[in-house]
Write a protein that holds these residues in place. Sequence first.
Motif, PDB file in Angstrom:
ATOM      1  N   VAL A 168      35.621  46.644  30.641  1.00 52.21           N
ATOM      2  CA  VAL A 168      36.277  46.499  31.939  1.00 52.21           C
ATOM      3  C   VAL A 168      35.503  45.522  32.822  1.00 52.21           C
ATOM      4  O   VAL A 168      36.112  44.715  33.545  1.00 52.21           O
ATOM      5  CB  VAL A 168      36.421  47.874  32.620  1.00 52.21           C
ATOM      6  N   ALA A 169      34.172  45.563  32.756  1.00 47.58           N
ATOM      7  CA  ALA A 169      33.390  44.573  33.515  1.00 47.58           C
ATOM      8  C   ALA A 169      33.716  43.160  33.021  1.00 47.58           C
ATOM      9  O   ALA A 169      33.853  42.226  33.826  1.00 47.58           O
ATOM     10  CB  ALA A 169      31.897  44.870  33.368  1.00 47.58           C
ATOM     11  N   SER A 170      33.888  43.009  31.713  1.00 45.34           N
ATOM     12  CA  SER A 170      34.240  41.696  31.160  1.00 45.34           C
ATOM     13  C   SER A 170      35.622  41.261  31.630  1.00 45.34           C
ATOM     14  O   SER A 170      35.852  40.091  31.962  1.00 45.34           O
ATOM     15  CB  SER A 170      34.207  41.741  29.626  1.00 45.34           C
ATOM     16  N   LEU A 171      36.577  42.203  31.655  1.00 41.01           N
ATOM     17  CA  LEU A 171      37.923  41.891  32.129  1.00 41.01           C
ATOM     18  C   LEU A 171      37.901  41.372  33.561  1.00 41.01           C
ATOM     19  O   LEU A 171      38.541  40.365  33.887  1.00 41.01           O
ATOM     20  CB  LEU A 171      38.803  43.128  32.045  1.00 41.01           C
ATOM     21  N   GLY A 219      38.296  37.151  37.631  1.00 39.32           N
ATOM     22  CA  GLY A 219      37.692  36.325  38.659  1.00 39.32           C
ATOM     23  C   GLY A 219      37.594  34.876  38.236  1.00 39.32           C
ATOM     24  O   GLY A 219      37.871  33.957  39.024  1.00 39.32           O
ATOM     25  N   GLY A 220      37.224  34.634  36.985  1.00 38.10           N
ATOM     26  CA  GLY A 220      37.087  33.276  36.488  1.00 38.10           C
ATOM     27  C   GLY A 220      38.403  32.537  36.472  1.00 38.10           C
ATOM     28  O   GLY A 220      38.488  31.371  36.876  1.00 38.10           O
ATOM     29  N   LEU A 221      39.490  33.211  36.036  1.00 37.59           N
ATOM     30  CA  LEU A 221      40.798  32.568  36.012  1.00 37.59           C
ATOM     31  C   LEU A 221      41.322  32.312  37.424  1.00 37.59           C
ATOM     32  O   LEU A 221      42.034  31.329  37.668  1.00 37.59           O
ATOM     33  CB  LEU A 221      41.793  33.435  35.232  1.00 37.59           C
ATOM     34  N   ALA A 222      40.968  33.232  38.337  1.00 33.60           N
ATOM     35  CA  ALA A 222      41.391  33.026  39.718  1.00 33.60           C
ATOM     36  C   ALA A 222      40.763  31.764  40.297  1.00 33.60           C
ATOM     37  O   ALA A 222      41.389  31.040  41.083  1.00 33.60           O
ATOM     38  CB  ALA A 222      41.018  34.247  40.562  1.00 33.60           C
ATOM     39  N   PHE A 223      39.531  31.482  39.896  1.00 38.56           N
ATOM     40  CA  PHE A 223      38.869  30.268  40.373  1.00 38.56           C
ATOM     41  C   PHE A 223      39.510  29.009  39.783  1.00 38.56           C
ATOM     42  O   PHE A 223      39.347  27.914  40.315  1.00 38.56           O
ATOM     43  CB  PHE A 223      37.375  30.305  40.036  1.00 38.56           C
ATOM     44  N   LEU A 224      40.242  29.193  38.664  1.00 41.97           N
ATOM     45  CA  LEU A 224      40.912  28.044  38.059  1.00 41.97           C
ATOM     46  C   LEU A 224      42.260  27.757  38.707  1.00 41.97           C
ATOM     47  O   LEU A 224      42.936  26.796  38.354  1.00 41.97           O
ATOM     48  CB  LEU A 224      41.128  28.293  36.553  1.00 41.97           C
ATOM     49  N   GLN A 225      42.655  28.590  39.664  1.00 47.68           N
ATOM     50  CA  GLN A 225      43.969  28.465  40.279  1.00 47.68           C
ATOM     51  C   GLN A 225      44.266  27.080  40.843  1.00 47.68           C
ATOM     52  O   GLN A 225      45.373  26.556  40.647  1.00 47.68           O
ATOM     53  CB  GLN A 225      44.131  29.529  41.363  1.00 47.68           C
ATOM     54  N   LEU A 258      47.857  36.525  45.888  1.00 49.24           N
ATOM     55  CA  LEU A 258      47.283  37.470  44.932  1.00 49.24           C
ATOM     56  C   LEU A 258      46.038  36.878  44.270  1.00 49.24           C
ATOM     57  O   LEU A 258      45.004  37.539  44.134  1.00 49.24           O
ATOM     58  CB  LEU A 258      48.324  37.834  43.865  1.00 49.24           C
ATOM     59  N   THR A 259      46.139  35.614  43.875  1.00 46.06           N
ATOM     60  CA  THR A 259      45.004  34.958  43.208  1.00 46.06           C
ATOM     61  C   THR A 259      43.804  34.858  44.144  1.00 46.06           C
ATOM     62  O   THR A 259      42.657  35.046  43.729  1.00 46.06           O
ATOM     63  CB  THR A 259      45.414  33.565  42.719  1.00 46.06           C
ATOM     64  N   ALA A 260      44.059  34.572  45.391  1.00 42.37           N
ATOM     65  CA  ALA A 260      42.959  34.459  46.355  1.00 42.37           C
ATOM     66  C   ALA A 260      42.240  35.787  46.518  1.00 42.37           C
ATOM     67  O   ALA A 260      41.002  35.837  46.606  1.00 42.37           O
ATOM     68  CB  ALA A 260      43.495  33.968  47.693  1.00 42.37           C
ATOM     69  N   ARG A 261      43.016  36.875  46.592  1.00 48.64           N
ATOM     70  CA  ARG A 261      42.383  38.189  46.736  1.00 48.64           C
ATOM     71  C   ARG A 261      41.574  38.545  45.486  1.00 48.64           C
ATOM     72  O   ARG A 261      40.510  39.142  45.578  1.00 48.64           O
ATOM     73  CB  ARG A 261      43.451  39.257  47.003  1.00 48.64           C
ATOM     74  N   ILE A 262      42.104  38.216  44.302  1.00 52.85           N
ATOM     75  CA  ILE A 262      41.337  38.471  43.072  1.00 52.85           C
ATOM     76  C   ILE A 262      40.055  37.648  43.079  1.00 52.85           C
ATOM     77  O   ILE A 262      38.981  38.136  42.699  1.00 52.85           O
ATOM     78  CB  ILE A 262      42.192  38.139  41.829  1.00 52.85           C
ATOM     79  N   GLN A 322      38.371  36.783  45.553  1.00 53.68           N
ATOM     80  CA  GLN A 322      37.431  37.333  46.520  1.00 53.68           C
ATOM     81  C   GLN A 322      36.782  38.633  46.056  1.00 53.68           C
ATOM     82  O   GLN A 322      35.648  38.922  46.431  1.00 53.68           O
ATOM     83  CB  GLN A 322      38.153  37.582  47.854  1.00 53.68           C
ATOM     84  N   THR A 323      37.476  39.425  45.265  1.00 59.36           N
ATOM     85  CA  THR A 323      37.009  40.803  44.986  1.00 59.36           C
ATOM     86  C   THR A 323      36.680  41.108  43.530  1.00 59.36           C
ATOM     87  O   THR A 323      35.989  42.101  43.257  1.00 59.36           O
ATOM     88  CB  THR A 323      38.090  41.794  45.440  1.00 59.36           C
ATOM     89  N   ALA A 324      37.142  40.312  42.568  1.00 54.37           N
ATOM     90  CA  ALA A 324      36.973  40.670  41.158  1.00 54.37           C
ATOM     91  C   ALA A 324      35.507  40.670  40.733  1.00 54.37           C
ATOM     92  O   ALA A 324      35.020  41.617  40.101  1.00 54.37           O
ATOM     93  CB  ALA A 324      37.781  39.726  40.268  1.00 54.37           C
ATOM     94  N   LEU A 325      34.782  39.606  41.071  1.00 57.00           N
ATOM     95  CA  LEU A 325      33.380  39.524  40.640  1.00 57.00           C
ATOM     96  C   LEU A 325      32.496  40.585  41.292  1.00 57.00           C
ATOM     97  O   LEU A 325      31.650  41.182  40.614  1.00 57.00           O
ATOM     98  CB  LEU A 325      32.826  38.125  40.901  1.00 57.00           C
ATOM     99  N   PRO A 326      32.639  40.881  42.605  1.00 52.60           N
ATOM    100  CA  PRO A 326      31.849  41.978  43.166  1.00 52.60           C
ATOM    101  C   PRO A 326      32.105  43.312  42.475  1.00 52.60           C
ATOM    102  O   PRO A 326      31.171  44.070  42.218  1.00 52.60           O
ATOM    103  CB  PRO A 326      32.289  42.001  44.637  1.00 52.60           C
ATOM    104  N   LEU A 327      33.392  43.595  42.163  1.00 54.84           N
ATOM    105  CA  LEU A 327      33.692  44.845  41.451  1.00 54.84           C
ATOM    106  C   LEU A 327      33.105  44.813  40.038  1.00 54.84           C
ATOM    107  O   LEU A 327      32.596  45.823  39.533  1.00 54.84           O
ATOM    108  CB  LEU A 327      35.205  45.058  41.393  1.00 54.84           C
TER     109      LEU A 327
END
Length: 559
Positions: free
Chosen positions: A389-392, A397-403, A499-503, A505-510
């Motif tokens: 789940v941490a990898s997911l 987060g990585g794909l969101a940065f590719l937006q 949605l991508t912006a929120r991911i 912002q929050t995916a990597l901290p989680l």
Amino acid sequence: MRRVNLLAASAIAAMFVVLSLVPLTRTALRFDMQLAAGKPILGRMLVDLGLKQEDMPFGGMGPAISTTPDTRAADSPELPVRLANAMQLSGRVKWGALQKLVAEFPENLAVHAALARIACKNGGSVGVGHDAEQYELLASPPPSSPTKSSANPDDARVMLRSCESGERLAPDNAYFPAMAAIAHFSLNNDTEARAALHRAAQKPRWQEYLDVEAAGRVRRAELLFGPQNTLTKTVVYASILFPHYAALRGMARVVTAQAMHAEQSGDFKTGLALRHDTAQLGAKMREQSSSLIGSLVGTAMIRVAEGRPGGAPALKADEESKSKETETRFLAYLAANGQAAEAAWWQKQLVACDESRAMVKHTDASVLGGTAFFATPWKLLANLALLSVASLLCILGGLAFLQPWLGRKTQHLAPVIAVAAFMVILSGAAWQSLGNCRDFMALSGLIQGLSGSESVDTTWSVIKQTIQGEISLIVLVLLTPFVYLATVAFQTLKKRGSLTARIRQTALPLAAVLTLAYAVHLTAFALRERVIERQLRQVLTHEGRFIAAQIGKEWPTVP
């Protein structure tokens, strides 16, 4: 938020670097990576134990278990590994490999001990024979169609030479003359067999050198499959074979029958001496054998040596009543012949036998008894869930940065692609987990069978408590990404954001929080592994003494 994401990514990387460098967690992390990569934990070991995939639970479903020979262990120059390689063979091939090792290492006690053990119908063809005397002692009619003896005198001579070398190298060890007695009986050299038994009875210690084979098996598994943990080591230790114990019990019956013949002819002194030698060897095994099975065989040999004193009729009763009646009758026989001191010695031994048997029922206190074994796979699966789940979330987060490179029309594809990738990974992990579960269940019966009947309820009570906690953690962790995506999607719809912006912002901290949870869980697992590793070494040294200490008692000894 860019600074927060950078700190989160740095924290994730730092935690994995630390886990990979700290000796406590390094092996556990490597094992988890091995598990995540789909490498079977137990499958090949099960094949080595003689199990077939199609005979395993779930009809053998799961990844195919490779049976292709691997030369990494075969090419090892380490003697323990070479001994383990030889012991993994079967039949005459195993017997030939052990003879080659003996020729190459004539001064090594472990090799001589292994050859003598395997000679007893597990590669070699050495047996005590004297079936008529064994049936006579038991007052059982011989089979109407007796099986033709497969004893090989050449094998018995090879075994005898190894026993002679072992006795020369370890003159205080009763193991080698006891095994020599079996070889002599196989060759019908009864006088020499009784002399060898007498020498064994006089020696102060009993050692079978099983620790060398155990260490070699673990090292062999490391060469073949990578880092090992206590789950696989428990399997290795529990799979060591003891074919010589049946021969030792047979020898006890033959000697006791010959003692009975001497007593019937009026030679009480010779009969008692043979019984005493048998019981003294059994007492040494009961007290000093590293395995519980060896201790139980020693106890059985003492009980056999009481049988039919002076040619008395064999008793017909249930096992417990028969044991007590045999004991009473034999002690009365000694008293009637003016052997008060001998009767006192036997009585002490019989009390120690009863105490040992009572402790053996508490095998849940042993590392091989089941509790630790059953809990380990669930802890591994919890590790894998946290890691997955941490990898997911890192992927999200990585794909969101590719937006920005995906374009506005495809900006919402990032989480979809990430979830799809996760589902592919999850399905592969589920297939592999099915294989691991299959392999684990195939072994669970063998391990649970070592538990005493009085300890089963206690064992399963502890196992259920552990499993419930780990299952709760696994379910909570696996639900986390879906709850996270639902929450982010709800907030996006409510506030009309991206949605991508929120991911982003929050995916990597989680992910950093889950990685921290993984690091804590892995460290706790590694600390538990260290404790169990130490317990496994103690069990390999003397399982009975370890169990006695766990239940607050001392393993019985007779001065």
